[in-house]
Design an enzyme around this catalytic site. Structure first.
Site, PDB file in Angstrom:
ATOM      1  N   THR A  22       0.848  -1.190   0.000  1.00 58.03           N
ATOM      2  CA  THR A  22       0.000   0.000   0.000  1.00 58.03           C
ATOM      3  C   THR A  22       0.878   1.231   0.000  1.00 58.03           C
ATOM      4  OG1 THR A  22      -1.745   1.255   1.123  1.00 58.03           O
ATOM      5  CG2 THR A  22      -0.199   0.117   2.540  1.00 58.03           C
ATOM      6  N   ASN A  24      -0.770   4.115   0.678  1.00 63.91           N
ATOM      7  CA  ASN A  24      -1.635   5.007   1.451  1.00 63.91           C
ATOM      8  C   ASN A  24      -1.097   5.000   2.892  1.00 63.91           C
ATOM      9  OD1 ASN A  24      -3.666   5.837   3.253  1.00 63.91           O
ATOM     10  ND2 ASN A  24      -5.285   5.318   1.803  1.00 63.91           N
ATOM     11  N   LYS A  27      -3.560   4.198   5.758  1.00 64.18           N
ATOM     12  CA  LYS A  27      -3.829   2.761   5.886  1.00 64.18           C
ATOM     13  C   LYS A  27      -2.652   2.056   6.527  1.00 64.18           C
ATOM     14  CE  LYS A  27      -6.701   1.494   1.970  1.00 64.18           C
ATOM     15  NZ  LYS A  27      -6.824   0.622   0.803  1.00 64.18           N
ATOM     16  N   GLU A  51      -4.037  -0.525  -9.464  1.00 66.31           N
ATOM     17  CA  GLU A  51      -5.427  -0.060  -9.311  1.00 66.31           C
ATOM     18  C   GLU A  51      -6.191  -0.290 -10.606  1.00 66.31           C
ATOM     19  OE1 GLU A  51      -7.024   1.276  -6.718  1.00 66.31           O
ATOM     20  OE2 GLU A  51      -5.387   1.761  -5.327  1.00 66.31           O
ATOM     21  N   ASP A  80      -8.528  -3.386  -0.397  1.00 65.63           N
ATOM     22  CA  ASP A  80      -9.326  -2.378  -1.082  1.00 65.63           C
ATOM     23  C   ASP A  80     -10.528  -2.087  -0.198  1.00 65.63           C
ATOM     24  OD1 ASP A  80      -8.959  -1.000  -3.747  1.00 65.63           O
ATOM     25  OD2 ASP A  80     -11.129  -1.310  -3.667  1.00 65.63           O
ATOM     26  N   ALA A  81     -10.840  -0.804  -0.064  1.00 63.38           N
ATOM     27  CA  ALA A  81     -11.909  -0.431   0.862  1.00 63.38           C
ATOM     28  C   ALA A  81     -12.791   0.615   0.209  1.00 63.38           C
ATOM     29  CB  ALA A  81     -11.313   0.127   2.148  1.00 63.38           C
ATOM     30  N   PHE A 156      -7.787   9.441   7.650  1.00 64.79           N
ATOM     31  CA  PHE A 156      -7.591   9.817   6.244  1.00 64.79           C
ATOM     32  C   PHE A 156      -8.931   9.683   5.517  1.00 64.79           C
ATOM     33  CE2 PHE A 156      -7.863   5.683   4.106  1.00 64.79           C
ATOM     34  CZ  PHE A 156      -7.734   4.823   5.191  1.00 64.79           C
ATOM     35  N   HIS A 184     -13.843  -1.415   9.823  1.00 66.40           N
ATOM     36  CA  HIS A 184     -13.859  -2.415   8.751  1.00 66.40           C
ATOM     37  C   HIS A 184     -12.471  -3.030   8.585  1.00 66.40           C
ATOM     38  CE1 HIS A 184     -12.657   1.515   7.443  1.00 66.40           C
ATOM     39  NE2 HIS A 184     -12.461   1.213   6.177  1.00 66.40           N
ATOM     40  N   ARG A 185     -11.440  -2.188   8.610  1.00 70.45           N
ATOM     41  CA  ARG A 185     -10.059  -2.660   8.393  1.00 70.45           C
ATOM     42  C   ARG A 185      -9.608  -3.520   9.573  1.00 70.45           C
ATOM     43  NH1 ARG A 185      -8.587   1.857   6.972  1.00 70.45           N
ATOM     44  NH2 ARG A 185      -9.067   1.313   4.829  1.00 70.45           N
TER      45      ARG A 185
HETATM   46  P1  IMP Z   1      -8.513   2.204  -1.671  1.00 73.42           P
HETATM   47  O1  IMP Z   1      -8.890   1.040  -0.820  1.00 73.42           O
HETATM   48  O2  IMP Z   1      -7.077   2.549  -1.488  1.00 73.42           O
HETATM   49  O3  IMP Z   1      -8.937   2.064  -3.099  1.00 73.42           O
HETATM   50  O4  IMP Z   1      -9.269   3.469  -1.071  1.00 73.42           O
HETATM   51  C1  IMP Z   1     -10.596   3.751  -1.268  1.00 73.42           C
HETATM   52  C2  IMP Z   1     -10.958   5.105  -0.737  1.00 73.42           C
HETATM   53  O5  IMP Z   1     -11.968   4.890   0.238  1.00 73.42           O
HETATM   54  C3  IMP Z   1      -9.858   5.887  -0.037  1.00 73.42           C
HETATM   55  O6  IMP Z   1      -9.252   6.793  -0.904  1.00 73.42           O
HETATM   56  C4  IMP Z   1     -10.614   6.646   1.023  1.00 73.42           C
HETATM   57  O7  IMP Z   1     -11.062   7.868   0.507  1.00 73.42           O
HETATM   58  C5  IMP Z   1     -11.796   5.751   1.305  1.00 73.42           C
HETATM   59  N1  IMP Z   1     -11.523   4.943   2.507  1.00 73.42           N
HETATM   60  C6  IMP Z   1     -11.214   3.634   2.578  1.00 73.42           C
HETATM   61  N2  IMP Z   1     -11.039   3.265   3.854  1.00 73.42           N
HETATM   62  C7  IMP Z   1     -11.219   4.370   4.582  1.00 73.42           C
HETATM   63  C8  IMP Z   1     -11.141   4.629   5.964  1.00 73.42           C
HETATM   64  O8  IMP Z   1     -10.824   3.774   6.805  1.00 73.42           O
HETATM   65  N3  IMP Z   1     -11.403   5.885   6.334  1.00 73.42           N
HETATM   66  C9  IMP Z   1     -11.729   6.871   5.455  1.00 73.42           C
HETATM   67  N4  IMP Z   1     -11.802   6.697   4.159  1.00 73.42           N
HETATM   68  C10 IMP Z   1     -11.547   5.427   3.718  1.00 73.42           C
END
Ligand code: IMP
Length: 205
Positions: A22, A24, A27, A51, A80-81, A156, A184-185
């Site tokens: 990652t 991010n 995260k 991505e 992925d979230a 974030f 969730h994470r």
């Molecule tokens: P990805 O999983 O990196 O594709 O992220 C998906 C997007 O969902 C991120 O850019 C955040 O904007 C949002 N997101 C995912 N998880 C969270 C979280 O735990 N808090 C806030 N935003 C989240």
């Protein structure tokens, strides 16, 4: 091909090691804290998660994990979230990353102006890839609601506008460990570690 990772955390050799892909940092901070709580060693691999825009978090995470497994050849996971808002039929869901970059927190608040049903949930999908064993999926969901205004400076993404069920503070007003206990994470990570402990009992204390 095996490459050296970065951000390696020095821990006793007996603890199981798992790699995460990652870029991010929000995260990564959460995963780092979770790994300490669960007694595993986390190493961050220095390539970006691939991505692709697919219609489910499961497909996006599985694709990214498959590509990473070929590149790195070590046990690793990608996550992925997304944020799913009931009144918007689940939007932005798998498009959360793009929507965060384009509309942002303020854009979502605007879409929700005057909307009474503010229920929403975050979903996390972790794809764990183990050489020779393929890909395994773990998920976690936290239900809550969209705040009326953005609050807090932690976390974030959409954290400043998400209030978990039973809470008054937004995710951005919680410490990392408070958020991890509800999030969730945190749930998806706990399921993955539980599976790893059962599958590799002899190697994990
Ligand atoms: P990805 O999983 O990196 O594709 O992220 C998906 C997007 O969902 C991120 O850019 C955040 O904007 C949002 N997101 C995912 N998880 C969270 C979280 O735990 N808090 C806030 N935003 C989240």
């Amino acid at each position: 091909m095996r490459k050296e990772g970065r951000n390696e955390i020095s821990e006793p050799a007996s603890k199981p090691v798992i790699h995460v892909l990652t870029q991010n940092e929000g995260k990564f901070r959460e995963f780092l804290e979770l790994s300490k709580e669960h007694g595993v060693v986390l190493k961050q691999l220095p390539s970006p998660k691939v991505e692709v825009q697919l219609r489910s978090l499961e497909d996006i995470a599985t694709y990214a994990a498959s590509v990473a497994l070929v590149e790195w050849g070590v046990p690793l996971f990608v996550e992925d979230a997304g944020l799913f808002i009931e009144a918007l039929n689940g939007f932005p869901g798998p498009y959360s990353s793009y929507v965060y970059k384009t509309l942002g927190v303020d854009g979502i608040l605007k879409l929700m102006e005057g909307v009474k049903d503010r229920r929403a949930y975050f979903k996390s999908v972790i794809a764990l890839a183990i050489p020779g064993e393929g890909i395994r999926i773990f998920t976690g969901i936290v239900r809550g609601s969209i705040a009326l205004e953005a609050r807090g400076t932690g976390g974030f993404g959409f954290d400043p506008i998400f209030i978990a069920e039973g809470m008054e503070r937004t995710f951005a007003e919680l410490s990392i460990s408070e958020k991890n206990k509800l999030s969730h994470r945190g749930k998806a990570f706990a399921s993955m570690v539980e599976w790893l402990r059962t599958a590799f009992k002899s190697r994990i204390s």
